[in-house]
Design a protein around this motif. Structure first.
Motif, mmCIF file in Angstrom:
data_model
loop_
_atom_site.group_PDB
_atom_site.id
_atom_site.type_symbol
_atom_site.label_atom_id
_atom_site.label_comp_id
_atom_site.label_asym_id
_atom_site.label_seq_id
_atom_site.Cartn_x
_atom_site.Cartn_y
_atom_site.Cartn_z
ATOM 1 N N PRO A 170 -8.366 19.912 -41.704
ATOM 2 C CA PRO A 170 -7.771 18.560 -41.818
ATOM 3 C C PRO A 170 -6.408 18.575 -42.523
ATOM 4 O O PRO A 170 -5.490 17.874 -42.100
ATOM 5 C CB PRO A 170 -8.797 17.775 -42.651
ATOM 6 N N PHE A 171 -6.274 19.363 -43.554
ATOM 7 C CA PHE A 171 -5.004 19.447 -44.274
ATOM 8 C C PHE A 171 -3.896 19.990 -43.366
ATOM 9 O O PHE A 171 -2.816 19.406 -43.282
ATOM 10 C CB PHE A 171 -5.180 20.339 -45.513
ATOM 11 N N TYR A 172 -4.170 21.085 -42.669
ATOM 12 C CA TYR A 172 -3.147 21.679 -41.818
ATOM 13 C C TYR A 172 -2.838 20.805 -40.605
ATOM 14 O O TYR A 172 -1.695 20.757 -40.139
ATOM 15 C CB TYR A 172 -3.562 23.078 -41.377
ATOM 16 N N ARG A 173 -3.820 20.069 -40.100
ATOM 17 C CA ARG A 173 -3.537 19.136 -38.987
ATOM 18 C C ARG A 173 -2.637 17.994 -39.470
ATOM 19 O O ARG A 173 -1.743 17.561 -38.755
ATOM 20 C CB ARG A 173 -4.843 18.595 -38.419
ATOM 21 N N SER A 174 -2.904 17.506 -40.680
ATOM 22 C CA SER A 174 -2.060 16.429 -41.228
ATOM 23 C C SER A 174 -0.628 16.905 -41.413
ATOM 24 O O SER A 174 0.331 16.211 -41.033
ATOM 25 C CB SER A 174 -2.608 15.954 -42.575
ATOM 26 N N ILE A 175 -0.459 18.087 -41.973
ATOM 27 C CA ILE A 175 0.888 18.644 -42.149
ATOM 28 C C ILE A 175 1.538 18.839 -40.784
ATOM 29 O O ILE A 175 2.733 18.550 -40.597
ATOM 30 C CB ILE A 175 0.828 19.966 -42.931
ATOM 31 N N GLY A 176 0.779 19.284 -39.829
ATOM 32 C CA GLY A 176 1.316 19.479 -38.481
ATOM 33 C C GLY A 176 1.770 18.174 -37.850
ATOM 34 O O GLY A 176 2.807 18.122 -37.182
ATOM 35 N N LEU A 177 1.006 17.094 -38.057
ATOM 36 C CA LEU A 177 1.401 15.787 -37.520
ATOM 37 C C LEU A 177 2.658 15.268 -38.202
ATOM 38 O O LEU A 177 3.507 14.636 -37.566
ATOM 39 C CB LEU A 177 0.256 14.776 -37.680
ATOM 40 N N VAL A 178 2.792 15.517 -39.510
ATOM 41 C CA VAL A 178 3.987 15.075 -40.224
ATOM 42 C C VAL A 178 5.219 15.763 -39.652
ATOM 43 O O VAL A 178 6.234 15.131 -39.366
ATOM 44 C CB VAL A 178 3.858 15.342 -41.744
ATOM 45 N N PHE A 179 5.128 17.050 -39.473
ATOM 46 C CA PHE A 179 6.299 17.791 -39.004
ATOM 47 C C PHE A 179 6.483 17.713 -37.487
ATOM 48 O O PHE A 179 7.531 18.088 -36.981
ATOM 49 C CB PHE A 179 6.218 19.261 -39.439
ATOM 50 N N SER A 180 5.484 17.199 -36.772
ATOM 51 C CA SER A 180 5.646 17.098 -35.319
ATOM 52 C C SER A 180 6.599 15.971 -34.936
ATOM 53 O O SER A 180 7.162 15.970 -33.846
ATOM 54 C CB SER A 180 4.290 16.886 -34.637
ATOM 55 N N ASN A 181 6.805 14.990 -35.802
ATOM 56 C CA ASN A 181 7.717 13.883 -35.519
ATOM 57 C C ASN A 181 9.157 14.206 -35.870
ATOM 58 O O ASN A 181 10.042 13.399 -35.598
ATOM 59 C CB ASN A 181 7.274 12.616 -36.262
ATOM 60 N N LEU A 182 9.409 15.323 -36.500
ATOM 61 C CA LEU A 182 10.781 15.708 -36.816
ATOM 62 C C LEU A 182 11.465 16.207 -35.560
ATOM 63 O O LEU A 182 10.890 16.960 -34.776
ATOM 64 C CB LEU A 182 10.812 16.808 -37.877
ATOM 65 N N ARG A 183 12.686 15.790 -35.393
ATOM 66 C CA ARG A 183 13.482 16.248 -34.264
ATOM 67 C C ARG A 183 14.666 17.024 -34.821
ATOM 68 O O ARG A 183 15.394 16.517 -35.674
ATOM 69 C CB ARG A 183 13.997 15.084 -33.428
ATOM 70 N N VAL A 184 14.860 18.199 -34.329
ATOM 71 C CA VAL A 184 15.974 19.011 -34.789
ATOM 72 C C VAL A 184 16.933 19.137 -33.616
ATOM 73 O O VAL A 184 16.549 19.499 -32.495
ATOM 74 C CB VAL A 184 15.482 20.418 -35.243
#
Length: 191
Positions: A170-184
């Motif tokens: 759950p922790f790593y999925r949450s971190i993944g969702l946070v960083f999935s919205n970043l656009r570089v």
């Protein structure tokens, strides 16, 4: 009556009347059934059993084999030139240098041969006993213990995988969702 076939295989011919005991009975029954007057038995020549290498002269035996095919003792291959070197400006006369080289080789070979004669045979027996003991331990103790640990660890690994996925996923999925919205976005500017 004996002979050879093409000089290769010896042929032994036996007449039933020349044989004795059970061989005579076997040959008589064979003669009655098939009717030959003599039986031919072909046999391979008897080979003398020789111990590998002991029939060769010493020089041929030493030069014929590579006794260290895996280069286990590479550091022990020490020649005269690896030990004795003269710096620039110091030169031993040719005869003295050659004699020193020969005496080094002779002394090394003699000393090694004598030491091997007295130490090599007992040590080879001792090392044979040690490695036989280690092989026995490996077969009867270490391999079953290793297999038992693998069986126990397979249960523990299943439990551990469940704990890690329940606690960390759950922790790593949450971190993944946070960083999935970043656009570089990268741009290249040429000046």
């Amino acid at each position: 009556m004996e002979g050879t076939d093409n000089g290769q295989t010896p042929i032994v011919k036996i007449r039933p009347e020349d044989a004795s005991g059970s061989l005579r009975a076997s040959l008589s029954s064979l003669a009655q059934n098939e009717g030959p007057q003599e039986v031919i038995i072909e046999a391979e020549p008897v080979k003398k059993k020789t111990v590998r290498g002991l029939h060769l002269p010493v020089r041929a035996f030493k030069s014929r084999e590579n006794r260290d095919p895996n280069n286990v003792n590479e550091e022990l291959k020490v020649q005269f030139d690896d030990i004795i070197n003269e710096p620039e400006g110091f030169y031993t006369p040719k005869f003295s240098w050659h004699l020193s080289n020969e005496l080094y080789g002779f002394g090394r070979a003699c000393c090694y041969s004598v030491t091997t004669l007295f130490c090599g045979i007992p040590f080879s027996f001792i090392w044979g006993v040690i490695f036989a003991f280690l092989a026995c331990l490996n077969v009867w103790v270490f391999a079953p213990c290793k297999r038992g640990h693998l069986i126990n660890l397979s249960c523990i690994s299943g439990f551990w995988a469940t704990c890690v996925s329940a606690l960390c996923d759950p922790f790593y999925r949450s971190i993944g969702l946070v960083f999935s919205n970043l656009r570089v976005r990268t741009e290249k500017f040429v000046v």
